[in-house]
Design an enzyme around this catalytic site. Structure first.
Site, PDB file in Angstrom:
ATOM      1  N   GLN A 120     -53.861 -16.112  20.024  1.00  0.00           N
ATOM      2  CA  GLN A 120     -55.253 -15.730  20.287  1.00  0.00           C
ATOM      3  C   GLN A 120     -56.010 -15.075  19.128  1.00  0.00           C
ATOM      4  O   GLN A 120     -57.161 -15.427  18.857  1.00  0.00           O
ATOM      5  CB  GLN A 120     -55.323 -14.784  21.504  1.00  0.00           C
ATOM      6  CG  GLN A 120     -56.725 -14.452  21.916  1.00  0.00           C
ATOM      7  CD  GLN A 120     -56.863 -13.489  23.074  1.00  0.00           C
ATOM      8  OE1 GLN A 120     -57.920 -12.940  23.301  1.00  0.00           O
ATOM      9  NE2 GLN A 120     -55.817 -13.263  23.834  1.00  0.00           N
ATOM     10  N   GLU A 146     -51.152  -8.647  22.113  1.00  0.00           N
ATOM     11  CA  GLU A 146     -52.300  -7.881  22.604  1.00  0.00           C
ATOM     12  C   GLU A 146     -51.975  -6.463  23.113  1.00  0.00           C
ATOM     13  O   GLU A 146     -52.479  -5.463  22.616  1.00  0.00           O
ATOM     14  CB  GLU A 146     -52.962  -8.690  23.741  1.00  0.00           C
ATOM     15  CG  GLU A 146     -54.020  -7.978  24.535  1.00  0.00           C
ATOM     16  CD  GLU A 146     -55.287  -7.712  23.734  1.00  0.00           C
ATOM     17  OE1 GLU A 146     -55.764  -8.633  23.074  1.00  0.00           O
ATOM     18  OE2 GLU A 146     -55.775  -6.580  23.788  1.00  0.00           O
ATOM     19  N   GLY A 181     -69.883   8.537  26.221  1.00  0.00           N
ATOM     20  CA  GLY A 181     -70.918   9.168  25.397  1.00  0.00           C
ATOM     21  C   GLY A 181     -71.414  10.468  25.992  1.00  0.00           C
ATOM     22  O   GLY A 181     -70.748  11.085  26.820  1.00  0.00           O
ATOM     23  N   GLY A 182     -72.598  10.867  25.607  1.00  0.00           N
ATOM     24  CA  GLY A 182     -73.137  12.156  26.038  1.00  0.00           C
ATOM     25  C   GLY A 182     -73.882  12.102  27.363  1.00  0.00           C
ATOM     26  O   GLY A 182     -74.366  13.123  27.843  1.00  0.00           O
ATOM     27  N   ASP A 220     -56.373  -8.693  20.399  1.00  0.00           N
ATOM     28  CA  ASP A 220     -56.405 -10.052  19.847  1.00  0.00           C
ATOM     29  C   ASP A 220     -57.814 -10.467  19.433  1.00  0.00           C
ATOM     30  O   ASP A 220     -58.115 -10.630  18.263  1.00  0.00           O
ATOM     31  CB  ASP A 220     -55.886 -11.050  20.895  1.00  0.00           C
ATOM     32  CG  ASP A 220     -54.360 -11.064  20.952  1.00  0.00           C
ATOM     33  OD1 ASP A 220     -53.726 -10.636  19.972  1.00  0.00           O
ATOM     34  OD2 ASP A 220     -53.818 -11.509  21.971  1.00  0.00           O
TER      35      ASP A 220
HETATM   36  N1  COA Z   1     -44.406 -26.347  10.261  1.00  0.00           N
HETATM   37  C1  COA Z   1     -43.188 -25.784  10.238  1.00  0.00           C
HETATM   38  N2  COA Z   1     -42.945 -24.509  10.598  1.00  0.00           N
HETATM   39  C2  COA Z   1     -44.020 -23.793  11.018  1.00  0.00           C
HETATM   40  C3  COA Z   1     -45.312 -24.322  11.074  1.00  0.00           C
HETATM   41  C4  COA Z   1     -45.492 -25.668  10.673  1.00  0.00           C
HETATM   42  N3  COA Z   1     -46.678 -26.255  10.689  1.00  0.00           N
HETATM   43  N4  COA Z   1     -46.153 -23.365  11.534  1.00  0.00           N
HETATM   44  C5  COA Z   1     -45.400 -22.265  11.765  1.00  0.00           C
HETATM   45  N5  COA Z   1     -44.111 -22.514  11.455  1.00  0.00           N
HETATM   46  C6  COA Z   1     -42.980 -21.606  11.539  1.00  0.00           C
HETATM   47  C7  COA Z   1     -43.184 -20.347  10.739  1.00  0.00           C
HETATM   48  O1  COA Z   1     -42.951 -20.617   9.373  1.00  0.00           O
HETATM   49  C8  COA Z   1     -42.146 -19.432  11.368  1.00  0.00           C
HETATM   50  O2  COA Z   1     -40.888 -19.726  10.820  1.00  0.00           O
HETATM   51  P1  COA Z   1     -39.858 -18.586  10.262  1.00  0.00           P
HETATM   52  O3  COA Z   1     -39.688 -17.605  11.378  1.00  0.00           O
HETATM   53  O4  COA Z   1     -38.631 -19.376   9.970  1.00  0.00           O
HETATM   54  O5  COA Z   1     -40.465 -17.979   9.079  1.00  0.00           O
HETATM   55  C9  COA Z   1     -42.110 -19.904  12.817  1.00  0.00           C
HETATM   56  O6  COA Z   1     -42.850 -21.139  12.855  1.00  0.00           O
HETATM   57  C10 COA Z   1     -42.659 -18.983  13.864  1.00  0.00           C
HETATM   58  O7  COA Z   1     -43.775 -18.247  13.434  1.00  0.00           O
HETATM   59  P2  COA Z   1     -44.070 -16.800  14.062  1.00  0.00           P
HETATM   60  O8  COA Z   1     -45.383 -16.347  13.609  1.00  0.00           O
HETATM   61  O9  COA Z   1     -42.905 -15.904  13.774  1.00  0.00           O
HETATM   62  O10 COA Z   1     -44.137 -17.143  15.637  1.00  0.00           O
HETATM   63  P3  COA Z   1     -43.519 -16.371  16.888  1.00  0.00           P
HETATM   64  O11 COA Z   1     -43.858 -17.237  18.051  1.00  0.00           O
HETATM   65  O12 COA Z   1     -42.077 -16.033  16.733  1.00  0.00           O
HETATM   66  O13 COA Z   1     -44.333 -14.995  16.955  1.00  0.00           O
HETATM   67  C11 COA Z   1     -46.330 -13.662  17.126  1.00  0.00           C
HETATM   68  C12 COA Z   1     -45.632 -14.974  17.486  1.00  0.00           C
HETATM   69  C13 COA Z   1     -47.768 -13.759  17.607  1.00  0.00           C
HETATM   70  C14 COA Z   1     -45.631 -12.484  17.809  1.00  0.00           C
HETATM   71  C15 COA Z   1     -46.285 -13.462  15.614  1.00  0.00           C
HETATM   72  O14 COA Z   1     -46.808 -14.616  14.976  1.00  0.00           O
HETATM   73  C16 COA Z   1     -47.059 -12.256  15.111  1.00  0.00           C
HETATM   74  O15 COA Z   1     -46.624 -11.107  15.239  1.00  0.00           O
HETATM   75  N6  COA Z   1     -48.228 -12.474  14.489  1.00  0.00           N
HETATM   76  C17 COA Z   1     -49.034 -11.439  13.901  1.00  0.00           C
HETATM   77  C18 COA Z   1     -49.761 -10.620  14.934  1.00  0.00           C
HETATM   78  C19 COA Z   1     -50.605 -11.442  15.842  1.00  0.00           C
HETATM   79  O16 COA Z   1     -51.471 -12.185  15.450  1.00  0.00           O
HETATM   80  N7  COA Z   1     -50.374 -11.238  17.146  1.00  0.00           N
HETATM   81  C20 COA Z   1     -51.275 -11.688  18.168  1.00  0.00           C
HETATM   82  C21 COA Z   1     -51.028 -13.015  18.610  1.00  0.00           C
HETATM   83  S1  COA Z   1     -52.265 -13.374  19.787  1.00  0.00           S
END
Ligand code: COA
Length: 415
Positions: A17, A139, A247-248, A168
């Site tokens: 998001q 979030e 607020g106030g 988010d």
């Molecule tokens: N091709 C190949 N691999 C891809 C890719 C693509 N096109 N796009 C993403 N990936 C891989 C990434 O390189 C990563 O691999 P790695 O762990 O080996 O480095 C993997 O997909 C997963 O990415 P990640 O961001 O760790 O996803 P997740 O599902 O495990 O975590 C979140 C999701 C949201 C918790 C995390 O991305 C995060 O903390 N983001 C920052 C904060 C944020 O925006 N949070 C709010 C989300 S609404």
């Protein structure tokens, strides 16, 4: 008519998001947003909370309008080369991967700068540098870590998270501002830069008034507009203030006619000082306008609970819309508690393009929230979200790949 960000190309590496809400705004302002997704699955939200089998979920469609989708396996050596070509042709890379994921992919800030020194690299992370910098964040984690949860809810209950996605979508908004600011600076310096919006920081920014109150509390030990005053107790930290106004001008949520059956038959009522006499007239307590115990804002503070109880006796005789009509005649600030059903059916929100009906080839028609920011010279047309990889061939052709090369990349599993 042209759009404010015409000519700006965004390499959109966002998912879920926070990031998508940022790049969707930029697309609405006219940027060409190219969403890079994992081949086969794409953004995980395409299949989350699905209401129609096989159709992209509303979660996805409502956050990815006006974008193009390409599928690239960025861990495949050939896929990396495609990504490098894209980096050279774009102005901004936006990502919200878990900390370190972009580096692990081989796209460090240094490498991106070598490829394109004008590139702006914009990231959402859960936390800024510090003890939690490596944590994955969603979030509600941000709402808790940014001070929103500890200050939301009622004094006698647990911390509460808000339905508004301030972690988010709120951080996406912050990031979008950072990006357009960096684009503006680039017009003078010619250089790109890193833009970071940490979700904890974004939530805290929106909870600014609570940090204000923390300092007031430390200085005076009491905050007279909080429901804890005068009979409750204050501790060391800002308490949960229920529905008290931040607020106030004291405010509270009051029952309206029908509250027994309708969970949203309520109105937010603000006892704004300049209209106090009018409030007294409307609720039939004319004597409060001159009574020294009620006539001034300071005198009213110890009686707020009783005052709101008296006003509620009046609001309970009216529907929230009848109460609105009467109160607005006297410029008394108030607001109906609108359900999502009422909002979805609101004609005026449709007219302004804040609620939009969009057609999608797989799911059919659905409602979405359009661009909440209206620019007079850059109107927003909301177009449907892309299907997974819908624009892979189109985008690769634009950056110089022939159909033969595209076929070879597909065979190699790079796209
Ligand atoms: N091709 C190949 N691999 C891809 C890719 C693509 N096109 N796009 C993403 N990936 C891989 C990434 O390189 C990563 O691999 P790695 O762990 O080996 O480095 C993997 O997909 C997963 O990415 P990640 O961001 O760790 O996803 P997740 O599902 O495990 O975590 C979140 C999701 C949201 C918790 C995390 O991305 C995060 O903390 N983001 C920052 C904060 C944020 O925006 N949070 C709010 C989300 S609404």
């Amino acid at each position: 008519m042209g759009k404010a960000l015409d000519g700006v190309r965004i390499l959109d590496f966002t998912h879920v998001q926070s990031g998508p809400t940022c790049t969707q705004l930029l697309a609405w302002f006219g940027a060409d947003v190219i969403k890079v997704e994992k081949a086969g699955t794409g953004d995980i939200t395409r299949e989350q909370l699905r209401d129609i089998p096989e159709a992209d979920s509303l979660y996805f469609t409502m956050l990815n309008h006006n974008k193009r989708s390409v599928t690239i396996d960025t861990k495949n050596p050939e896929g990396k080369k495609v990504l490098e070509t894209l980096i050279k042709s774009c102005d901004v890379l936006v990502e919200n991967f878990a900390p370190g994921a972009l580096d692990r992919m081989g796209f460090s800030w240094e490498h991106i700068q070598e490829l394109n020194p004008r590139m702006i690299v914009a990231s959402v992370k859960g936390f800024g540098p510090g003890p939690y910098q490596d944590c994955k964040v969603y979030e509600n984690v941000a709402q808790c870590a940014g001070g929103a949860a500890s200050t939301t809810g009622f004094d006698d209950g647990p911390p509460v998270v808000s339905g508004a996605q301030i972690g988010d979508s709120g951080t996406g908004l912050h990031l979008a501002l950072g990006i357009v600011t960096a684009l503006y600076q680039r017009t003078m310096t010619g250089r790109g830069q890193k833009v970071l919006a940490a979700m904890q920081d974004g939530v805290l920014n929106l909870c600014r008034v609570k940090l204000r109150d923390q300092q007031r509390l430390e200085r005076t030990g009491v905050m007279k507009e909080y429901p804890q005053y005068p009979n409750g107790t204050f501790g060391e930290a800002v308490p949960r203030a229920g529905n008290a106004s931040g607020g106030g001008q004291p405010g509270w949520i009051l029952k309206c006619k029908g509250w027994e059956a309708d969970p949203n038959a309520y109105i937010y009522f603000i006892t704004q000082a300049p209209v106090w006499a009018k409030i007294c007239n409307v609720i039939g307590k004319e004597e409060w306008a001159t009574d020294p115990d009620y006539a001034t804002p300071a005198a009213r503070l110890p009686h707020l609970k009783d005052i709101f109880a008296e006003i509620e006796r009046w609001t309970m005789t009216k529907t929230k819309f009848e109460a609105m009509e009467i109160l607005n005649k006297y410029d008394i600030p108030c607001g109906p508690i609108l359900s999502m059903k009422e909002i979805a059916e609101d004609e005026s929100l449709r007219k302004t393009g804040t609620i939009v009906e969009v057609d999608h080839p797989v799911r059919g028609k659905y409602l979405t929230v359009g661009n909440p920011i209206k620019l007079s010279d850059s109107p927003t047309d909301v177009t449907r979200s892309p299907l997974l990889g819908e624009h892979t061939d189109e985008v690769l052709t634009e950056i110089g790949y022939s159909m033969g090369q595209i076929d070879a990349l597909r065979t190699a599993g790079a796209i």
